[in-house]
Design an enzyme around this catalytic site. Structure first.
Site, PDB file in Angstrom:
ATOM      1  N   GLU A   1      84.131  41.986  40.242  1.00 34.24           N
ATOM      2  CA  GLU A   1      84.376  40.646  40.815  1.00 34.24           C
ATOM      3  C   GLU A   1      85.828  40.635  41.249  1.00 34.24           C
ATOM      4  OE1 GLU A   1      82.354  38.015  40.995  1.00 34.24           O
ATOM      5  OE2 GLU A   1      80.651  38.687  39.811  1.00 34.24           O
TER       6      GLU A   1
ATOM      7  N   CYS B   1      90.767  33.247  42.591  1.00 35.65           N
ATOM      8  CA  CYS B   1      90.040  34.075  43.565  1.00 35.65           C
ATOM      9  C   CYS B   1      89.328  33.191  44.574  1.00 35.65           C
ATOM     10  CB  CYS B   1      89.030  34.951  42.834  1.00 35.65           C
ATOM     11  SG  CYS B   1      87.821  33.976  41.894  1.00 35.65           S
TER      12      CYS B   1
ATOM     13  N   GLU C   1      95.529  38.919  50.249  1.00 31.03           N
ATOM     14  CA  GLU C   1      95.446  37.859  49.241  1.00 31.03           C
ATOM     15  C   GLU C   1      96.859  37.563  48.725  1.00 31.03           C
ATOM     16  OE1 GLU C   1      93.733  38.797  45.367  1.00 31.03           O
ATOM     17  OE2 GLU C   1      92.519  36.975  45.459  1.00 31.03           O
TER      18      GLU C   1
ATOM     19  N   LYS D   1      88.272  42.552  26.944  1.00 28.30           N
ATOM     20  CA  LYS D   1      89.687  42.874  27.134  1.00 28.30           C
ATOM     21  C   LYS D   1      90.348  41.872  28.074  1.00 28.30           C
ATOM     22  CE  LYS D   1      92.224  45.202  29.934  1.00 28.30           C
ATOM     23  NZ  LYS D   1      93.360  44.270  29.824  1.00 28.30           N
TER      24      LYS D   1
HETATM   25  P1  NAD Z   1      94.485  42.963  37.810  1.00 23.18           P
HETATM   26  O1  NAD Z   1      93.541  43.743  38.665  1.00 23.18           O
HETATM   27  O2  NAD Z   1      95.918  43.317  37.833  1.00 23.18           O
HETATM   28  O3  NAD Z   1      94.040  43.039  36.256  1.00 23.18           O
HETATM   29  C1  NAD Z   1      92.749  42.662  35.844  1.00 23.18           C
HETATM   30  C2  NAD Z   1      92.475  43.239  34.462  1.00 23.18           C
HETATM   31  O4  NAD Z   1      92.415  44.665  34.551  1.00 23.18           O
HETATM   32  C3  NAD Z   1      93.555  42.924  33.434  1.00 23.18           C
HETATM   33  O5  NAD Z   1      92.952  42.680  32.180  1.00 23.18           O
HETATM   34  C4  NAD Z   1      94.369  44.210  33.392  1.00 23.18           C
HETATM   35  O6  NAD Z   1      95.064  44.384  32.169  1.00 23.18           O
HETATM   36  C5  NAD Z   1      93.267  45.236  33.557  1.00 23.18           C
HETATM   37  N1  NAD Z   1      93.697  46.556  34.018  1.00 23.18           N
HETATM   38  C6  NAD Z   1      94.795  46.885  34.747  1.00 23.18           C
HETATM   39  N2  NAD Z   1      94.798  48.217  35.000  1.00 23.18           N
HETATM   40  C7  NAD Z   1      93.694  48.724  34.428  1.00 23.18           C
HETATM   41  C8  NAD Z   1      93.137  50.046  34.347  1.00 23.18           C
HETATM   42  N3  NAD Z   1      93.724  51.089  34.917  1.00 23.18           N
HETATM   43  N4  NAD Z   1      91.965  50.213  33.670  1.00 23.18           N
HETATM   44  C9  NAD Z   1      91.342  49.150  33.111  1.00 23.18           C
HETATM   45  N5  NAD Z   1      91.823  47.890  33.138  1.00 23.18           N
HETATM   46  C10 NAD Z   1      92.987  47.677  33.799  1.00 23.18           C
HETATM   47  O7  NAD Z   1      94.271  41.432  38.210  1.00 23.18           O
HETATM   48  P2  NAD Z   1      95.067  40.159  37.706  1.00 23.18           P
HETATM   49  O8  NAD Z   1      96.414  40.132  38.336  1.00 23.18           O
HETATM   50  O9  NAD Z   1      94.969  40.058  36.226  1.00 23.18           O
HETATM   51  O10 NAD Z   1      94.142  38.976  38.328  1.00 23.18           O
HETATM   52  C11 NAD Z   1      94.226  38.555  39.640  1.00 23.18           C
HETATM   53  C12 NAD Z   1      93.126  39.176  40.497  1.00 23.18           C
HETATM   54  O11 NAD Z   1      91.839  38.875  39.952  1.00 23.18           O
HETATM   55  C13 NAD Z   1      93.112  38.556  41.894  1.00 23.18           C
HETATM   56  O12 NAD Z   1      92.893  39.559  42.857  1.00 23.18           O
HETATM   57  C14 NAD Z   1      91.938  37.584  41.837  1.00 23.18           C
HETATM   58  O13 NAD Z   1      91.398  37.274  43.097  1.00 23.18           O
HETATM   59  C15 NAD Z   1      90.983  38.337  40.969  1.00 23.18           C
HETATM   60  N6  NAD Z   1      89.974  37.426  40.377  1.00 23.18           N
HETATM   61  C16 NAD Z   1      88.668  37.505  40.808  1.00 23.18           C
HETATM   62  C17 NAD Z   1      87.707  36.621  40.295  1.00 23.18           C
HETATM   63  C18 NAD Z   1      86.253  36.658  40.751  1.00 23.18           C
HETATM   64  O14 NAD Z   1      85.397  36.063  40.089  1.00 23.18           O
HETATM   65  N7  NAD Z   1      85.917  37.306  41.858  1.00 23.18           N
HETATM   66  C19 NAD Z   1      88.081  35.687  39.318  1.00 23.18           C
HETATM   67  C20 NAD Z   1      89.417  35.627  38.911  1.00 23.18           C
HETATM   68  C21 NAD Z   1      90.350  36.522  39.443  1.00 23.18           C
END
Ligand code: NAD
Length: 492
Positions: free
Chosen positions: A259, A294, A395, A185
């Site tokens: 993650e 991240c 962040e 997803k």
């Molecule tokens: P987000 O948490 O808003 O969304 C991540 C994913 O979760 C998306 O696909 C979103 O559609 C989905 N999602 C949202 N609500 C959900 C729910 N209730 N149930 C299931 N899925 C749901 O994050 P974002 O804005 O897409 O990405 C940025 C974040 O990701 C930052 O905090 C960044 O640091 C982190 N990130 C971490 C890593 C790592 O490897 N540690 C890598 C890349 C990004």
């Protein structure tokens, strides 16, 4: 800095917008639709169909059937198919790079995520035919005591908008190598490269449905976590979403890997090669993915004896980053992902200024002129930042870094660890003993010494503290997708 310029096809790439289930583009979207905006221009890019609970049901069922077929193949055949997939990804690097740019306007010069995908596929293909188990004595008997590792069946992989191809590499590749099928997803904000990757899986001969790709919002995401046919969830994203997913997963009793984000410290010691430290700190700070990674080193800690010299060169380097059209291969700095995110980041900057969190040395504004329609924010540097301020603690996920000074090693370690996050830490030093000593004391899942955050299939990656739990990459990353079974055979 890697440039992908070879084999670049300048023609437009078709943007896939339908769900991919069972190897077919499915024209339905009970989760609604998403009007995708290209962040480089602020113009509509296409409509993305979103999965709701109905399509998640279809996807899990299709993946369940495909997984049975996958696991019925010999290990050699599964290995060879994953190598075929790596070859196909290699042949389509230019197409994937362009789709990656369309996804979220990451500069094509940085669209190395597609190279990662090829590397991870090759690496994990090599594990398919390696033994995963053990046989050991069983206390008090001569029984045959086998410890085997088995796939979960169908795993749900949830990706953030800034990393669908990294997640395809670091999660989908080992999940398949371990014998699972994946319901993948991606975020509605960045679905194109992921959808094309799903198609390529079927084109090379993986069972249709082994990788189903279902862009979805929170509703579809929750339906995936709640689904009884899912064996494990691998989530990459923000802490707020992680808390919701963990609550839903608790009801479903499904295990989760998380993650999450970071606020990583980058310690520049007085013995560092200052020019190299400046380049690396600028790239890994506000430049890479416009600070929307991240892995960004958003807190730069500099020894007081080199503080002024570092700052002067650092600001000059940040200001000289080439900004512009993300499709121009000489550009290294692009826009942020959306208009609301641009407003949010500008709000963080304004609050930092009004609360005196630090001194604004450069940046801080939305860019105008030819870039006015896109979501470009100047790379922004604050100096003398208070590590207790919101600027240093939360962040930002934008092109903003905080520079702070320290007087000795102990103080540098204390400030670096004084964070709720613990994803990465960076050390700039030419002193080998110091590099080892300090890296052991830093509370972070990865420590990069004189090096940017160069994720590799051999290196387990993941967080300490609020940066999450579980690992991608390495044997640890493979084991996230395998569960352990003990089989005992009486010997009479
Ligand atoms: P987000 O948490 O808003 O969304 C991540 C994913 O979760 C998306 O696909 C979103 O559609 C989905 N999602 C949202 N609500 C959900 C729910 N209730 N149930 C299931 N899925 C749901 O994050 P974002 O804005 O897409 O990405 C940025 C974040 O990701 C930052 O905090 C960044 O640091 C982190 N990130 C971490 C890593 C790592 O490897 N540690 C890598 C890349 C990004």
């Amino acid at each position: 800095m890697a440039l992908i310029t070879d084999n670049l096809d300048p023609s437009a790439v078709e943007l896939p917008g339908s769900l991919l289930i069972g190897g077919d583009r499915i024209d339905r979207s009970s989760g609604g639709t998403h009007a995708h905006i290209y962040p480089g221009t602020g113009r509509p890019n296409g409509t993305v169909q979103l999965a709701g609970a109905e399509e998640i049901d279809l996807a899990v069922e299709s993946s369940r059937n495909a997984q049975r077929e996958w696991i019925s193949f010999t290990a050699d055949r599964r290995r060879d198919l994953l190598i075929d997939l790596a070859d196909a990804v290699h042949e389509h690097l230019a197409e994937f790079s362009r789709l990656n740019v369309q996804d979220y306007a990451v500069p094509i010069s940085l669209a190395i995520n597609t190279l990662l995908l090829e590397r991870f596929l090759r690496h994990f293909a090599g594990y398919v035919d390696k033994p995963h188990g053990l046989s050991t004595p069983a206390a008090g008997s001569f029984d045959l005591n086998l410890i085997e590792r088995e796939p979960y069946g169908v795993v749900g992989v949830i990706a953030p908008w800034n990393g669908a191809m990294v997640v395809a590499a670091s999660c989908v590749a080992p999940a398949l190598a371990a014998g699972n099928a994946v319901v993948f997803k991606p975020s509605p904000s960045a679905p194109f490269a992921a959808l094309r990757f799903g198609e390529l899986c079927t084109e090379v001969g993986l069972p249709p449905g082994l990788v189903n790709v279902v862009p979805a919002g929170p509703e579809g995401g929750e339906a995936l976590v709640r689904h009884s046919g899912i064996g494990k969830i691998h989530f990459t994203g923000g802490g707020r979403t992680a808390r919701k997913i963990l609550a839903t997963a608790a009801e479903n009793l499904v295990p989760v890997v998380a993650e999450l984000g970071g606020k990583s410290a980058n310690i520049v010691f007085e013995d560092a090669d200052l020019d190299a430290a400046v380049q690396l700190s600028a790239y890994q700070g506000p430049i890479v993915q416009s600070g929307q990674s991240c892995a960004c080193a958003s807190r730069v800690l500099v020894h007081e004896s080199v503080y002024d010299a570092f700052l002067e060169r650092f600001v000059a380097t940040v200001e000289s980053a080439r900004v512009g059209d993300p499709f121009d291969p000489t550009v290294i700095f692009g826009p942020v992902v959306s208009a609301p995110d641009a407003d949010r980041i500008l709000g963080v900057i304004d609050r930092a200024v009004s609360t005196g969190a630090g001194e604004l040395l450069t940046g801080g504004k939305r860019m105008g002129g030819e870039l006015a329609d896109g979501y470009f924010i100047e790379p922004t540097v604050f100096a003398d930042v208070d590590n207790r301020s919101d600027l240093a603690r939360a962040e930002t996920f934008g092109p903003v870094v905080s520079v702070m000074r320290f007087t000795d090693e102990a103080e540098a370690i204390r400030i670096a660890n004084d964070s709720s996050y613990g994803l990465n830490a960076f050390i700039q030093t030419t002193n080998l003993a110091r590099a080892h000593r300090v890296s052991r004391l830093l509370q972070a899942g990865s420590v990069w010494i004189n090096q940017v955050s160069d994720i590799s299939p051999q290196g387990p990656y993941g967080g300490y503290k609020h940066s999450g739990f579980g690992r991608t990459g390495g044997l640890e990353g493979l084991y996230e997708f395998l569960q352990v079974k003990n089989i005992r055979i009486g010997m009479g």
